[in-house]
Design an enzyme around this catalytic site. Structure first.
Site, PDB file in Angstrom:
ATOM      1  N   ASP A  34       1.750  36.479  20.449  1.00 26.59           N
ATOM      2  CA  ASP A  34       1.612  35.885  19.119  1.00 26.59           C
ATOM      3  C   ASP A  34       1.531  36.959  18.034  1.00 26.59           C
ATOM      4  OD1 ASP A  34      -0.440  32.972  19.915  1.00 26.59           O
ATOM      5  OD2 ASP A  34       1.591  33.573  20.443  1.00 26.59           O
ATOM      6  N   TYR A  37       4.909  38.307  17.232  1.00 23.79           N
ATOM      7  CA  TYR A  37       5.663  37.291  16.491  1.00 23.79           C
ATOM      8  C   TYR A  37       5.207  37.289  15.029  1.00 23.79           C
ATOM      9  CZ  TYR A  37       7.444  32.759  14.988  1.00 23.79           C
ATOM     10  OH  TYR A  37       8.070  31.772  14.299  1.00 23.79           O
ATOM     11  N   SER A  83       1.116  23.639   9.374  1.00 25.39           N
ATOM     12  CA  SER A  83       0.490  24.659  10.205  1.00 25.39           C
ATOM     13  C   SER A  83      -0.676  25.272   9.425  1.00 25.39           C
ATOM     14  CB  SER A  83       1.542  25.701  10.534  1.00 25.39           C
ATOM     15  OG  SER A  83       1.010  26.592  11.451  1.00 25.39           O
ATOM     16  N   GLU A 114     -14.592  25.179  12.856  1.00 22.70           N
ATOM     17  CA  GLU A 114     -14.206  24.561  14.130  1.00 22.70           C
ATOM     18  C   GLU A 114     -13.602  25.629  15.037  1.00 22.70           C
ATOM     19  OE1 GLU A 114     -11.238  21.761  12.956  1.00 22.70           O
ATOM     20  OE2 GLU A 114     -12.668  20.399  12.026  1.00 22.70           O
ATOM     21  N   LYS A 116     -10.595  27.259  17.126  1.00 24.37           N
ATOM     22  CA  LYS A 116      -9.138  27.110  17.119  1.00 24.37           C
ATOM     23  C   LYS A 116      -8.707  27.139  18.577  1.00 24.37           C
ATOM     24  CE  LYS A 116      -4.838  28.454  15.068  1.00 24.37           C
ATOM     25  NZ  LYS A 116      -4.055  28.370  16.300  1.00 24.37           N
ATOM     26  N   GLU A 174      -5.588  18.399  18.898  1.00 21.42           N
ATOM     27  CA  GLU A 174      -5.020  19.361  19.830  1.00 21.42           C
ATOM     28  C   GLU A 174      -5.119  18.854  21.259  1.00 21.42           C
ATOM     29  OE1 GLU A 174      -3.967  21.588  17.883  1.00 21.42           O
ATOM     30  OE2 GLU A 174      -3.346  23.254  19.154  1.00 21.42           O
ATOM     31  N   LYS A 292     -12.518  25.263   7.169  1.00 20.22           N
ATOM     32  CA  LYS A 292     -11.944  24.252   6.270  1.00 20.22           C
ATOM     33  C   LYS A 292     -12.905  23.916   5.142  1.00 20.22           C
ATOM     34  CE  LYS A 292      -9.449  22.070  10.043  1.00 20.22           C
ATOM     35  NZ  LYS A 292      -9.448  21.026  11.057  1.00 20.22           N
ATOM     36  N   CYS A 410      -0.781  58.283  52.632  1.00 21.35           N
ATOM     37  CA  CYS A 410      -1.892  58.126  51.678  1.00 21.35           C
ATOM     38  C   CYS A 410      -1.728  59.159  50.557  1.00 21.35           C
ATOM     39  CB  CYS A 410      -3.220  58.339  52.399  1.00 21.35           C
ATOM     40  SG  CYS A 410      -4.597  58.492  51.264  1.00 21.35           S
ATOM     41  N   CYS A 428      -5.420  53.313  54.181  1.00 19.80           N
ATOM     42  CA  CYS A 428      -5.480  54.639  54.789  1.00 19.80           C
ATOM     43  C   CYS A 428      -6.658  54.614  55.757  1.00 19.80           C
ATOM     44  CB  CYS A 428      -5.711  55.695  53.699  1.00 19.80           C
ATOM     45  SG  CYS A 428      -6.262  57.267  54.360  1.00 19.80           S
TER      46      CYS A 428
HETATM   47  S1  IVH Z   1      -6.146  21.841  11.391  1.00 18.62           S
HETATM   48  C1  IVH Z   1      -2.946  20.928   8.171  1.00 18.62           C
HETATM   49  N1  IVH Z   1      -7.923  22.548  13.151  1.00 18.62           N
HETATM   50  O1  IVH Z   1      -3.486  25.449  15.164  1.00 18.62           O
HETATM   51  C2  IVH Z   1      -3.674  21.702   9.170  1.00 18.62           C
HETATM   52  N2  IVH Z   1      -5.642  23.010  13.624  1.00 18.62           N
HETATM   53  O2  IVH Z   1      -1.890  27.540  13.927  1.00 18.62           O
HETATM   54  C3  IVH Z   1      -3.842  20.993  10.429  1.00 18.62           C
HETATM   55  N3  IVH Z   1      -5.283  24.082  15.812  1.00 18.62           N
HETATM   56  O3  IVH Z   1      -0.928  23.336  14.126  1.00 18.62           O
HETATM   57  C4  IVH Z   1      -4.414  21.810  11.490  1.00 18.62           C
HETATM   58  N4  IVH Z   1      -7.380  24.139  16.434  1.00 18.62           N
HETATM   59  O4  IVH Z   1      -2.170  22.751  16.294  1.00 18.62           O
HETATM   60  C5  IVH Z   1      -6.617  22.531  12.839  1.00 18.62           C
HETATM   61  N5  IVH Z   1      -9.606  23.104  14.632  1.00 18.62           N
HETATM   62  C6  IVH Z   1      -8.318  23.074  14.334  1.00 18.62           C
HETATM   63  C7  IVH Z   1      -7.340  23.576  15.198  1.00 18.62           C
HETATM   64  C8  IVH Z   1      -5.999  23.537  14.806  1.00 18.62           C
HETATM   65  C9  IVH Z   1      -6.146  24.427  16.790  1.00 18.62           C
HETATM   66  C10 IVH Z   1      -3.829  24.297  15.871  1.00 18.62           C
HETATM   67  C11 IVH Z   1      -3.020  23.175  15.274  1.00 18.62           C
HETATM   68  C12 IVH Z   1      -2.211  23.837  14.201  1.00 18.62           C
HETATM   69  C13 IVH Z   1      -2.204  25.280  14.646  1.00 18.62           C
HETATM   70  C14 IVH Z   1      -1.962  26.218  13.483  1.00 18.62           C
END
Ligand code: IVH
Length: 668
Positions: A34, A37, A83, A114, A116, A174, A292, A410, A428
């Protein structure tokens, strides 16, 4: 006027990113990490920002994700599935926080945190409270219908748990898989000779996009709700926490990092640091935290970019995977003579540290990976442990890669190497092999064995090279002059090591038995044996019948013990150690002492002593240690970064001791 240079680079980057989008989103088989990328994408963003005339609508920076696979029916999302923007460092997170605060101009500012979770984004629609359809994100505009498979996920309610459900509700969240379920799927795939999933995200994606829902059902997929899409017949929640509460009541899991919102960025940073190590104890894999803005009114003020909301950010931990090149493979000889292939890697940053080598375990692993020297590989640090090679990036082969063959001799002593069929190992068999001797000495001196601090790799190497130490007993014959003759030792260091060696003579028999390195005898069996036989002579004389009376000692271990002590040189060594003053007895257990009847569970890292030492202290004072918390547990000792056992203790009302309180209790 735009120069040809950036135009070419932009085209090349777009091509590369599209290719990797395909591997990641469509084939579910990423070929780069990742982090790499993201580096490609951010280079493209920088170039496009500097040359806006070169931006085209089809650039990967202008859209959300990759192409949907054609295998499942397309579903147009009523509201695009966006995303998240990423912050890769504290500074980037603080930048985001500053931007948000200044845009909000005093409007409500609280942050919800939260995990991820590394899984697959999914939309689940409910009509009048009944599961109607589930789809993947796809390219953000159009996803794939995976209803049949999502219906099999137990965490997904088929009917919302409410009296008067809204006319329409779309939960987004998710789909993921727990680490232990991922491991068992991988184990099965390996058994069947199938290509195993590289990580839990791929396992979740592969399982969700299965043609046969019965197979998906067996995969133990999980789901948690983190956002919402289209709705009708309900009012928009005023805060994100209110939304999560709504989801919780409706029947969705919502794993929050903290139930209370954070008041400012410093509170978020504290959680981020706390979870940098705590995350490895979670049942699922997370690659960061999602932060958030809580109030809906503030979210509205902030709005969206073309790709992501401005009111949320993914605060990532350093990547745990990286790609690099295997420069060479060499063979390490362990204390039992087992030969382990080790990959020398082109140094690469992974999980915040530079990695330059990785064990390949055995030759079966090399065969399974299809690895050759010179290959480009993906490495992964699972948790905080040493990295491993998880796959070969076969498409970047040049033809100059070299096969890795087991050694015939060896690498340490040159003796012939034998294949040990029982444990898929090459070995060995020369007992005087220098490498085996060094490893055995290191094990003997290690923290949980005789605990001789200062007898590390460098000292052992010099001591054996100068022929001052060739067997365990030689350690106890060392004199100050011997040490001072070595490069490594000055007066103080030599005195310290000698004091450590002297102190180790008093270690109980259980540690000595473990330190000897008897095949199959770990710390626990060594303790059981020492407690049963009380002294070395009795243990050395024990026959099959005597050993069969010891609990936890089965016939294989019993035979290993008898074989070991029937060697003449082993018996001679034991006598030498005794004559040099090393204790050969196990102290009586302190019966009826102050910890009698008390059970202890340890969680997190201790600073003053190792976990094994702490457990030994408990046992010596008549207490017991256990591995899991129940209402019968007397104490949970929480070190630094405690895990889920700490939370469980809290829930069950079990007394939690800090390390200091524990030390006080045991009188240290
Ligand atoms: S909120 C509009 N909350 O991470 C935003 N996404 O890299 C909606 N993901 O596409 C996403 N944990 O698939 C949100 N606690 C979390 C998350 C989460 C994993 C994923 C989700 C998103 C991607 C973005």
């Amino acid at each position: 006027m735009t120069s040809q240079g950036p135009r070419d680079e932009i085209e090349r980057l777009r091509h590369e990113i599209r290719r990797h989008d395909h591997f990641y989103y469509v084939v579910d088989n990423p070929r780069i990490s990742d982090g790499e990328y993201d580096a490609l994408l951010s280079r493209l963003k920088i170039l496009e920002a500097a040359h806006p005339d070169l931006i085209t609508p089809d650039s990967p920076t202008r859209r959300v994700g990759g192409k949907p696979s054609i295998a499942f029916a397309p579903v147009a999302h009523k509201i695009p599935m966006l995303s998240l923007d990423n912050a890769y460092s504290e500074a980037e997170f603080l930048d985001w926080d500053k931007r948000v605060r200044s845009s909000l101009k005093g409007a409500p500012y609280e942050l919800v945190v939260e995990p991820k979770i590394d899984g697959l984004s999914c939309s689940i629609e409910y009509e009048r409270g009944v599961f109607a359809r589930a789809s993947t994100r796809g390219d953000g505009e159009t996803g794939e219908d995976v209803s049949l498979n999502v219906r099999t996920i137990r965490a997904v309610p088929l009917k919302l748990n409410m009296e008067e459900p809204p006319a329409f509700f779309e939960a987004r969240g998710e789909v993921y898989i727990d680490k232990k379920d991922f491991e068992s799927i991988r184990g099965e795939q390996l058994n069947q000779g199938a290509e195993p999933f590289a990580n839990p995200r791929n396992a979740a994606a592969g399982s969700l996009r299965q043609k046969d829902p019965a197979v998906t059902a067996k995969r133990k997929l999980k789901f948690f709700a983190h956002s919402y899409g289209y709705f009708e017949g309900m009012s928009e929640p005023e805060t994100h926490l209110e939304y999560l509460e709504y989801c919780g009541k409706a029947g969705f899991p919502v794993p929050l990092i903290s139930k209370k919102p954070c008041k400012d960025a410093s509170e978020v940073l504290k959680l981020y640091k706390e979870y940098a190590s705590k995350r490895f104890m979670l049942p699922y894999e997370i690659d960061g935290l999602v932060v958030k803005v809580n109030a809906h009114s503030s979210k509205k003020l902030l709005g969206f970019t073309s790709k992501s909301p401005r009111w949320a950010i993914a605060f990532k931990y350093p990547a745990q995977q990286a790609t690099t090149t295997v420069k060479n493979v060499w063979f390490s000889v362990g204390r039992t003579g087992v030969i382990t292939p080790v990959a020398d890697l082109e140094p690469v940053k992974c999980g915040g540290v530079t990695i330059s080598s990785s064990t390949l375990h055995n030759f079966d692993e090399i065969k399974r990976l299809g690895l050759k020297a010179g290959d480009k590989v993906v490495i992964e640090r699972a948790g905080e442990v040493i990295p491993k090679v998880i796959k070969v990036v076969a498409y970047s082969r040049t033809g100059h890669e070299r096969d890795i063959l087991p050694p015939i001799h060896c690498p340490s002593c040159g003796s012939n190497v034998f294949k040990d069929e029982e444990v898929v190992a090459y070995r060995c068999l020369n007992p005087s092999c220098p490498s085996q001797i060094q490893r055995s000495l290191l094990h003997f001196a290690s923290r949980d064995a005789m605990n001789i601090d200062g007898l590390g790799e460098a000292s052992v190497e010099q001591l054996t090279a100068k022929k001052l130490v060739a067997k365990f007993s030689d350690i106890y014959r060392l004199k100050k002059e011997d040490l001072l003759a070595l490069e490594l030792f000055k007066d103080k260091k030599a005195a310290n090591l000698l004091a450590q060696i002297e102190a180790s003579k008093k270690q109980p028999l259980s540690r000595l038995v473990y330190a000897l390195g008897i095949p199959h005898i770990g710390e626990k069996s060594a303790r059981v044996l020492a407690e049963h036989f009380k002294n070395m002579n009795a243990l050395m004389r024990a026959g099959l019948e005597d050993l069969s009376r010891v609990s936890d000692i089965g016939p294989v271990i019993a035979k290993a013990i008898i074989d070991f002590f029937s060697e003449k040189h082993v018996r001679a060594l034991a006598h030498e150690l005794e004559n040099l003053g090393v204790s050969m007895t196990e102290p009586e257990k302190a019966k009826g002492s102050k910890l009698a009847g008390k059970s202890f569970v340890f969680t997190g890292e201790l600073r003053a002593m190792s976990r094994a030492e702490a457990e030994l202290q408990v046992r010596e004072l008549g207490g017991k240690e256990a591995t899991s918390v129940s209402s019968k547990t007397s104490y949970v000792v929480a070190g630094e970064n405690p895990g889920s056992k700490h939370d469980k203790a809290k829930k069950l009302g079990v007394t939690i001791l800090s390390e200091e309180e524990f030390l006080k209790l045991i009188g240290r």
